[in-house]
Design an enzyme around this catalytic site. Structure first.
Site, PDB file in Angstrom:
ATOM      1  N   GLU A 162       0.792  -1.217  -0.117  1.00 44.83           N
ATOM      2  CA  GLU A 162      -0.100   0.077  -0.035  1.00 44.83           C
ATOM      3  C   GLU A 162       0.900   1.334   0.092  1.00 44.83           C
ATOM      4  O   GLU A 162       1.738   1.367   0.909  1.00 44.83           O
ATOM      5  CB  GLU A 162      -0.808  -0.007   1.164  1.00 44.83           C
ATOM      6  CG  GLU A 162      -2.087   0.865   1.196  1.00 44.83           C
ATOM      7  CD  GLU A 162      -1.493   2.151   2.005  1.00 44.83           C
ATOM      8  OE1 GLU A 162      -1.334   3.372   1.420  1.00 44.83           O
ATOM      9  OE2 GLU A 162      -1.591   2.218   3.400  1.00 44.83           O
ATOM     10  N   CYS A 197      -2.637   7.863   4.860  1.00 52.34           N
ATOM     11  CA  CYS A 197      -2.514   7.718   3.569  1.00 52.34           C
ATOM     12  C   CYS A 197      -4.143   8.004   2.820  1.00 52.34           C
ATOM     13  O   CYS A 197      -4.045   7.905   1.495  1.00 52.34           O
ATOM     14  CB  CYS A 197      -2.273   6.274   3.458  1.00 52.34           C
ATOM     15  SG  CYS A 197      -3.334   5.078   4.329  1.00 52.34           S
TER      16      CYS A 197
END
Length: 465
Positions: free
Chosen positions: A231, A268
């Site tokens: 990720e 994020c």
């Protein structure tokens, strides 16, 4: 630690994981669930001491860190419950049918098997939830895979403290030490050595695009490539249509300002691009957002290098866009707001780089078609938020389809910061937000990453368990 010593430490940790691999893959549901629940219990029992260490190393504040421990314990217990519901032991059986193909066939049973030792790279911005006992570790353990944790340099003392608690749980439950091991103080080169270790069978990574893609390449350059579940961050566009702004622009501005500055923007899922249409409601919203951001002060960033990276990324954006706001500086950087038009945004890759911190670019589009072009230029992203796309119209359907093509999660209300841990969650997205867009790193489907399907043909009953 020298490179030789680092490699020796990695060899020792991975060897222990490999020795425990068969035992853990064949362990019962009750044994795995008991470990996950005990890890949750020990985190909560030592919460006060752990929060003090975490705050000293990360500056995230006791309230945020206490909540993160609660989330981490919740997901450990959640994986135990999901495991007990059969998630890691799903079987599909097709009984034998006499005769020639295609109607005839042998008996086939499709089962799931643990993939083997997993290297887990801790994240900087979630020292509990994406670290030693975070979601990647919990999901891999639930799947029957030993985990070798690569501690993050941003919170080394916390990583050691949490791991020592986990090690005591393993000892108390008479489980092999190799079920969960820790590699401390490893350099980037040592991280690459871990990824390419022949006894590592998969990698879970949460971090920067640069670091993640470097390790992803190493995973694919091995003699026998392995899955790399990375990720890699995202700029998370938020589309604010006039329908939403005309109804509640002030509250939306306040909510967005809070999301942009939460955790000093070190999420994020922090919204980094705000796409709007020309009009009076948009101009009012931009003023309200600026006013909401002005008094907000952020805490210190996780590391000096992150602060430097944010300042550099912001300066690049400032060279290509209008600066609307540089807010109030506190212990952390002042929030920033920039503005550009859709065509400039589409043409300039510099405006599409992630500013990992409290900043966003407002992109003004002429129409919905141009909004879709903006989303297309962004490419892969963890989230896209669509405020005001609630009515069933051809234009909204087209906008939603575009958002789905580029995103792992599409929101119609709220803000993208805050990722619920549940069965329906998806935290991932097309490249470059993640390296495996068909998977999620949050939610109970995350354990599917570490299970490999095997078809057993005409197998005896004992082999089908």
């Amino acid at each position: 630690m020298t490179q030789v010593n680092a490699h020796a430490a990695i060899d020792a940790a991975v060897h222990k994981a490999a020795e425990a691999s068969s035992f853990w893959a064949e362990s019962s549901i009750s044994v795995r669930a008991a470990l996950l629940r005990s890890l949750a219990d020990t985190l909560e029992a030592h919460k006060a001491d752990l929060v003090v260490i975490a705050d000293e190393e990360t500056h995230l504040g006791s309230a945020r860190l206490t909540g993160e421990i609660a989330r981490t314990a919740f997901q450990l217990r959640g994986f135990a419950e999901h495991l007990e519901a059969g998630a890691a032991h799903k079987r599909v059986v097709d009984e034998a049918i006499a005769g020639a193909p295609p109607a005839g066939r042998p008996q086939l049973t499709r089962v799931l098997r643990a993939i083997g030792p997993v290297a887990m790279f801790s994240a900087s911005n979630f020292p509990f939830a994406f670290s030693v006992l975070g979601g990647d570790t919990a999901s891999a353990l639930a799947a029957g895979c030993p985990v070798v944790v690569k501690a993050h340099s941003g919170h080394p003392r916390l990583s050691t403290a949490v791991y020592e608690l986990a090690r005591q749980v393993l000892l108390a439950q008479k489980l092999p030490e190799g079920v969960l091991t820790l590699v401390e103080g490893a350099s980037r080169g040592a991280g690459g050595y871990l990824v390419q270790h022949p006894e590592i069978k998969a990698v879970a990574f949460t971090g920067s695009y640069q670091g993640g893609t470097a390790l992803w390449r190493l995973a694919n350059e091995r003699q026998f490539p392995i899955p790399f579940f990375g990720e890699l961050g995202s700029i998370n566009p938020l589309v604010a249509l006039p329908e939403a702004l005309e109804a509640d622009s002030q509250n939306l501005a306040n909510t967005l300002a809070g999301s942009m500055t939460m955790g000093c923007g070190q999420f994020c899922t922090s919204p980094g691009v705000i796409v709007v249409l020309k009009g009076e409601s948009t101009e009012r919203f931009i003023l309200q957002l600026s006013d909401s951001l002005k008094p907000l002060q952020t805490h210190a960033m996780l590391t000096p290098s992150m602060r430097q990276g944010f300042e550099h990324a912001s300066s690049v954006v400032a060279e290509h866009a209008q600066t609307l706001l540089v807010g109030t500086a506190g212990a952390g950087p002042a929030p920033r707001l920039y503005r550009t038009d859709a065509q400039s945004f589409i043409a300039s890759s510099q405006l599409r780089e992630e500013m990992f911190g409290p900043a966003a670019v407002i992109v003004e589009a002429a129409n919905l078609a141009e909004v879709e072009h903006v989303l297309g230029a962004i490419g892969g992203t963890l989230t896209t938020t669509l405020w005001g796309a609630n009515d069933d119209t051809p234009a909204n359907r087209s906008l939603v389809r575009t958002a789905e093509r580029v995103s792992g999660r599409v929101l119609f209300k709220g803000v993208p910061t805050g990722v619920a841990v549940c069965a329906a969650q998806n935290h991932g997205g097309p490249w470059p937000s993640s390296t495996a867009p068909q998977t999620t790193s949050v939610g109970y489907a995350a354990l599917e990453r570490f299970l490999r399907p095997v078809a057993l043909q005409d197998a005896p009953a004992w082999a089908q368990g």
